[in-house]
Design a protein around this motif. Structure first.
Motif, PDB file in Angstrom:
ATOM      1  N   SER A  26       0.849  -1.120  -0.007  1.00 30.18           N
ATOM      2  CA  SER A  26       0.031  -0.156  -0.064  1.00 30.18           C
ATOM      3  C   SER A  26       0.930   1.035   0.106  1.00 30.18           C
ATOM      4  CB  SER A  26      -1.019   0.038   1.339  1.00 30.18           C
ATOM      5  OG  SER A  26      -1.599  -1.218   1.240  1.00 30.18           O
ATOM      6  N   VAL A  27       0.704   2.146  -0.948  1.00 29.98           N
ATOM      7  CA  VAL A  27       1.378   3.326  -1.073  1.00 29.98           C
ATOM      8  C   VAL A  27       0.978   4.757  -0.703  1.00 29.98           C
ATOM      9  CG1 VAL A  27       2.794   4.707  -2.719  1.00 29.98           C
ATOM     10  CG2 VAL A  27       2.698   2.184  -2.923  1.00 29.98           C
ATOM     11  N   ILE A  28       1.541   5.238   0.299  1.00 27.84           N
ATOM     12  CA  ILE A  28       1.352   6.732   0.578  1.00 27.84           C
ATOM     13  C   ILE A  28       1.798   7.614  -0.566  1.00 27.84           C
ATOM     14  CG2 ILE A  28       1.334   8.634   2.250  1.00 27.84           C
ATOM     15  CD1 ILE A  28       0.991   6.396   4.235  1.00 27.84           C
ATOM     16  N   PRO A  29       0.997   8.471  -1.390  1.00 29.26           N
ATOM     17  CA  PRO A  29       1.740   9.124  -2.257  1.00 29.26           C
ATOM     18  C   PRO A  29       2.795   9.912  -1.710  1.00 29.26           C
ATOM     19  CG  PRO A  29      -0.598   9.207  -2.959  1.00 29.26           C
ATOM     20  CD  PRO A  29      -0.358   8.584  -1.535  1.00 29.26           C
ATOM     21  N   ALA A  30       3.973  10.436  -2.621  1.00 30.95           N
ATOM     22  CA  ALA A  30       5.144  11.066  -2.323  1.00 30.95           C
ATOM     23  C   ALA A  30       4.405  12.308  -1.791  1.00 30.95           C
ATOM     24  CB  ALA A  30       6.068  11.215  -3.321  1.00 30.95           C
ATOM     25  N   MET A  31       5.201  13.227  -0.511  1.00 33.46           N
ATOM     26  CA  MET A  31       4.934  14.491  -0.142  1.00 33.46           C
ATOM     27  C   MET A  31       6.345  15.152  -0.324  1.00 33.46           C
ATOM     28  SD  MET A  31       3.907  14.352   3.601  1.00 33.46           S
ATOM     29  CE  MET A  31       2.505  13.177   3.490  1.00 33.46           C
ATOM     30  N   SER A  32       6.257  16.226  -0.474  1.00 36.48           N
ATOM     31  CA  SER A  32       7.569  17.101  -0.185  1.00 36.48           C
ATOM     32  C   SER A  32       8.198  16.920   1.259  1.00 36.48           C
ATOM     33  CB  SER A  32       7.428  18.561  -0.436  1.00 36.48           C
ATOM     34  OG  SER A  32       6.774  19.250   0.647  1.00 36.48           O
ATOM     35  N   GLN A  33       9.702  17.003   1.361  1.00 36.14           N
ATOM     36  CA  GLN A  33      10.445  16.899   2.758  1.00 36.14           C
ATOM     37  C   GLN A  33       9.930  17.837   3.262  1.00 36.14           C
ATOM     38  OE1 GLN A  33      14.426  15.240   2.894  1.00 36.14           O
ATOM     39  NE2 GLN A  33      14.714  17.342   3.893  1.00 36.14           N
ATOM     40  N   SER A  34       9.688  19.032   2.968  1.00 35.18           N
ATOM     41  CA  SER A  34       9.058  20.018   4.017  1.00 35.18           C
ATOM     42  C   SER A  34       7.993  19.813   4.567  1.00 35.18           C
ATOM     43  CB  SER A  34       9.000  21.550   3.198  1.00 35.18           C
ATOM     44  OG  SER A  34       8.415  22.415   3.889  1.00 35.18           O
ATOM     45  N   ARG A  35       6.915  19.062   3.859  1.00 39.77           N
ATOM     46  CA  ARG A  35       5.848  18.933   4.637  1.00 39.77           C
ATOM     47  C   ARG A  35       5.741  17.643   5.409  1.00 39.77           C
ATOM     48  NH1 ARG A  35       0.528  16.439   1.052  1.00 39.77           N
ATOM     49  NH2 ARG A  35      -0.905  16.317   2.941  1.00 39.77           N
ATOM     50  N   TYR A  36       6.326  16.847   5.108  1.00 39.07           N
ATOM     51  CA  TYR A  36       6.576  15.551   5.796  1.00 39.07           C
ATOM     52  C   TYR A  36       7.368  15.799   7.145  1.00 39.07           C
ATOM     53  CZ  TYR A  36       7.963  10.798   6.715  1.00 39.07           C
ATOM     54  OH  TYR A  36       8.144   9.336   7.207  1.00 39.07           O
ATOM     55  N   LEU A  37       8.549  16.396   6.944  1.00 39.22           N
ATOM     56  CA  LEU A  37       9.225  16.524   8.356  1.00 39.22           C
ATOM     57  C   LEU A  37       8.446  17.636   9.232  1.00 39.22           C
ATOM     58  CD1 LEU A  37      12.882  16.972   7.087  1.00 39.22           C
ATOM     59  CD2 LEU A  37      11.558  14.869   8.023  1.00 39.22           C
ATOM     60  N   THR A  38       7.740  18.454   8.619  1.00 39.94           N
ATOM     61  CA  THR A  38       6.921  19.484   9.341  1.00 39.94           C
ATOM     62  C   THR A  38       5.858  18.441  10.084  1.00 39.94           C
ATOM     63  OG1 THR A  38       7.356  21.216   8.045  1.00 39.94           O
ATOM     64  CG2 THR A  38       5.351  21.548   9.618  1.00 39.94           C
ATOM     65  N   PHE A  58      16.596  22.249  11.299  1.00 39.02           N
ATOM     66  CA  PHE A  58      15.041  22.162  10.779  1.00 39.02           C
ATOM     67  C   PHE A  58      14.728  22.886   9.494  1.00 39.02           C
ATOM     68  CE2 PHE A  58      10.673  22.961  11.372  1.00 39.02           C
ATOM     69  CZ  PHE A  58      10.169  21.586  10.946  1.00 39.02           C
ATOM     70  N   GLN A  59      15.155  24.209   9.822  1.00 41.07           N
ATOM     71  CA  GLN A  59      14.718  25.263   8.720  1.00 41.07           C
ATOM     72  C   GLN A  59      15.364  24.960   7.520  1.00 41.07           C
ATOM     73  OE1 GLN A  59      15.986  28.731  10.852  1.00 41.07           O
ATOM     74  NE2 GLN A  59      13.948  29.231  11.609  1.00 41.07           N
ATOM     75  N   THR A  60      16.778  24.623   7.513  1.00 38.91           N
ATOM     76  CA  THR A  60      17.498  24.247   6.276  1.00 38.91           C
ATOM     77  C   THR A  60      16.755  23.062   5.536  1.00 38.91           C
ATOM     78  OG1 THR A  60      19.505  24.914   7.130  1.00 38.91           O
ATOM     79  CG2 THR A  60      19.723  23.081   5.349  1.00 38.91           C
ATOM     80  N   LEU A  61      16.451  21.985   6.297  1.00 40.14           N
ATOM     81  CA  LEU A  61      15.710  20.708   5.793  1.00 40.14           C
ATOM     82  C   LEU A  61      14.316  20.970   5.180  1.00 40.14           C
ATOM     83  CD1 LEU A  61      16.409  18.265   8.919  1.00 40.14           C
ATOM     84  CD2 LEU A  61      17.626  18.279   6.672  1.00 40.14           C
ATOM     85  N   ILE A  62      13.671  21.918   5.773  1.00 35.99           N
ATOM     86  CA  ILE A  62      12.248  22.434   5.101  1.00 35.99           C
ATOM     87  C   ILE A  62      12.354  23.509   4.324  1.00 35.99           C
ATOM     88  CG2 ILE A  62      11.250  21.236   7.010  1.00 35.99           C
ATOM     89  CD1 ILE A  62      10.339  24.018   7.830  1.00 35.99           C
ATOM     90  N   HIS A  63      13.444  24.220   4.022  1.00 38.07           N
ATOM     91  CA  HIS A  63      13.399  25.531   3.233  1.00 38.07           C
ATOM     92  C   HIS A  63      13.140  24.968   1.919  1.00 38.07           C
ATOM     93  CE1 HIS A  63      14.602  29.232   1.506  1.00 38.07           C
ATOM     94  NE2 HIS A  63      14.282  29.903   2.814  1.00 38.07           N
TER      95      HIS A  63
END
Length: 371
Positions: free
Chosen positions: A310-322, A343-348
């Motif tokens: 079962s697959v959860i469609p890909a989401m941006s790293q920004s949204r995921y890590l938030t 954290f800001q670098t990872l989601i920027h």
């Protein structure tokens, strides 16, 4: 209708326009590849890429003492930003564990572990309760890399040459920037037909082509170059033996198939990294530079579903890590200034946030506990 005329190789030359190194500047691995071509004939680009990255002695990923992933290496990853990336994945894993009844036996597998930093960061980010029941295992096919990881991580992590033969009951698998480095074929559209790119040797490595059944619907310009799919089934199938039920987390940069194969993307996405530069030719420095291409997330999802996931469609790293960080950011022990900068670098959006995506897959009946 296909044109019977020979392909014009100018499209490949335009796609990789940076000049090759001067004649005679060839790595030890390059010499071995040259000899193989002399004995067997031209290699597919996928074979050339496989040799360059995964030769057991001289491949790019067979150099555990070389700091390829760092500010002083060839490229940066989310892991090299600092331990917060691993901490956030640990929070995601914790939520999964809790949502599925906090079982007394839990497995974390990692593949593509590089220097083992992510394993340390994830283990450090787990709660004491989860850490006590967790068994962390790294899957690493390259012997030199396995030896290095065993020495560096000691008793904290078990390092395997391949996926286990007997699955554990429940767990999670993490793969950060793995699929972008899977060997893949290159294709050229010329004179009304598709051709597979191959690598030969004359006075140096040169492009050549061979017939192919590869095709894309639609109209493509003369000289269009793109990548085909890597062996995603060959990657995923063995990993399904890691656990009976669980979650697979893939983090990488990439595109959906319509974007990847848009007619305006005339040079594909394959690129090289060395000393933080991409102004390199893929034939240069075999074994001493990274070769990478954007992940085809449409293909990854398709293969995963074919295998029963079962697959959860890909989401941006920004949204995921938030989502992962939500409770941490609002907790009584929030991030300090140093952690917050990571954290800001990872989601920027202009750094890692919108370039990277996360795709989760579930094997068996799993309560995702997310977002």
């Amino acid at each position: 209708m296909n044109d019977a005329r020979a392909p014009d190789l100018e499209g490949l030359r335009r796609a990789f326009s940076y000049p090759q190194s001067a004649q005679g500047a060839i790595s030890d691995l390059g010499q071995k590849i040259r000899t193989e071509i002399g004995e067997k004939g031209a290699l597919s680009f996928a074979e050339f890429m496989a040799r360059s990255l995964y030769h057991p002695e001289l491949g790019y990923y067979s150099r555990p003492d070389t700091a390829t992933v760092s500010k002083n290496g060839d490229f940066m990853t989310s892991v090299s930003v600092g331990p917060v990336f691993g901490k956030l994945l640990a929070l995601r894993i914790e939520r999964l564990w809790q949502a599925n009844g906090a079982p007394a036996e839990f497995s974390i597998f990692e593949i593509g572990a590089h220097d083992g930093s992510l394993a340390r960061d994830i283990l450090s980010g787990l709660s004491e309760e989860l850490r006590k029941v967790t068994r962390y295992q790294i899957i690493e096919p390259l012997k030199k890399q396995r030896d290095h990881l065993r020495k560096k991580l000691a008793a904290d992590v078990r390092v395997l040459a391949a996926a286990p033969k007997s699955p554990t009951p429940f767990g999670v698998l993490v793969a950060n920037e793995l699929i972008d480095a899977l060997p893949l074929p290159l294709y050229l559209f010329s004179n009304g037909a598709w051709h597979e790119a191959t690598v030969t040797w004359e006075d140096g490595f040169e492009w050549s082509t061979r017939p192919t059944s590869f095709s894309l619907p639609g109209d493509y310009p003369e000289g269009y170059v793109t990548e085909g799919r890597p062996d995603l089934n060959g990657l995923l199938s063995p990993l399904l033996n890691c656990f009976q039920r669980g979650l697979l987390i893939f983090v990488d940069y990439g595109l959906d198939e319509p974007s990847l194969y848009h007619p305006s993307r005339t040079a594909g996405t394959l690129r090289c990294y060395r000393n933080h530069s991409t102004k390199l030719h893929p034939f240069d420095h075999p074994g001493e530079q990274d070769l990478t291409a954007d992940v085809n997330f449409s293909a990854l999802e398709e293969v995963a579903r074919t295998l029963g996931l079962s697959v959860i469609p890909a989401m941006s790293q920004s949204r995921y890590l938030t989502h992962c960080a939500k409770e941490w950011l609002l907790s009584s022990d929030p991030p300090d200034a140093h952690e917050l900068r990571q954290f800001q670098t990872l989601i920027h959006p202009s750094q890692f946030g919108n370039r990277f995506y996360v795709m989760e897959m579930m094997q068996g009946e799993v309560a995702p506990g997310f977002p």
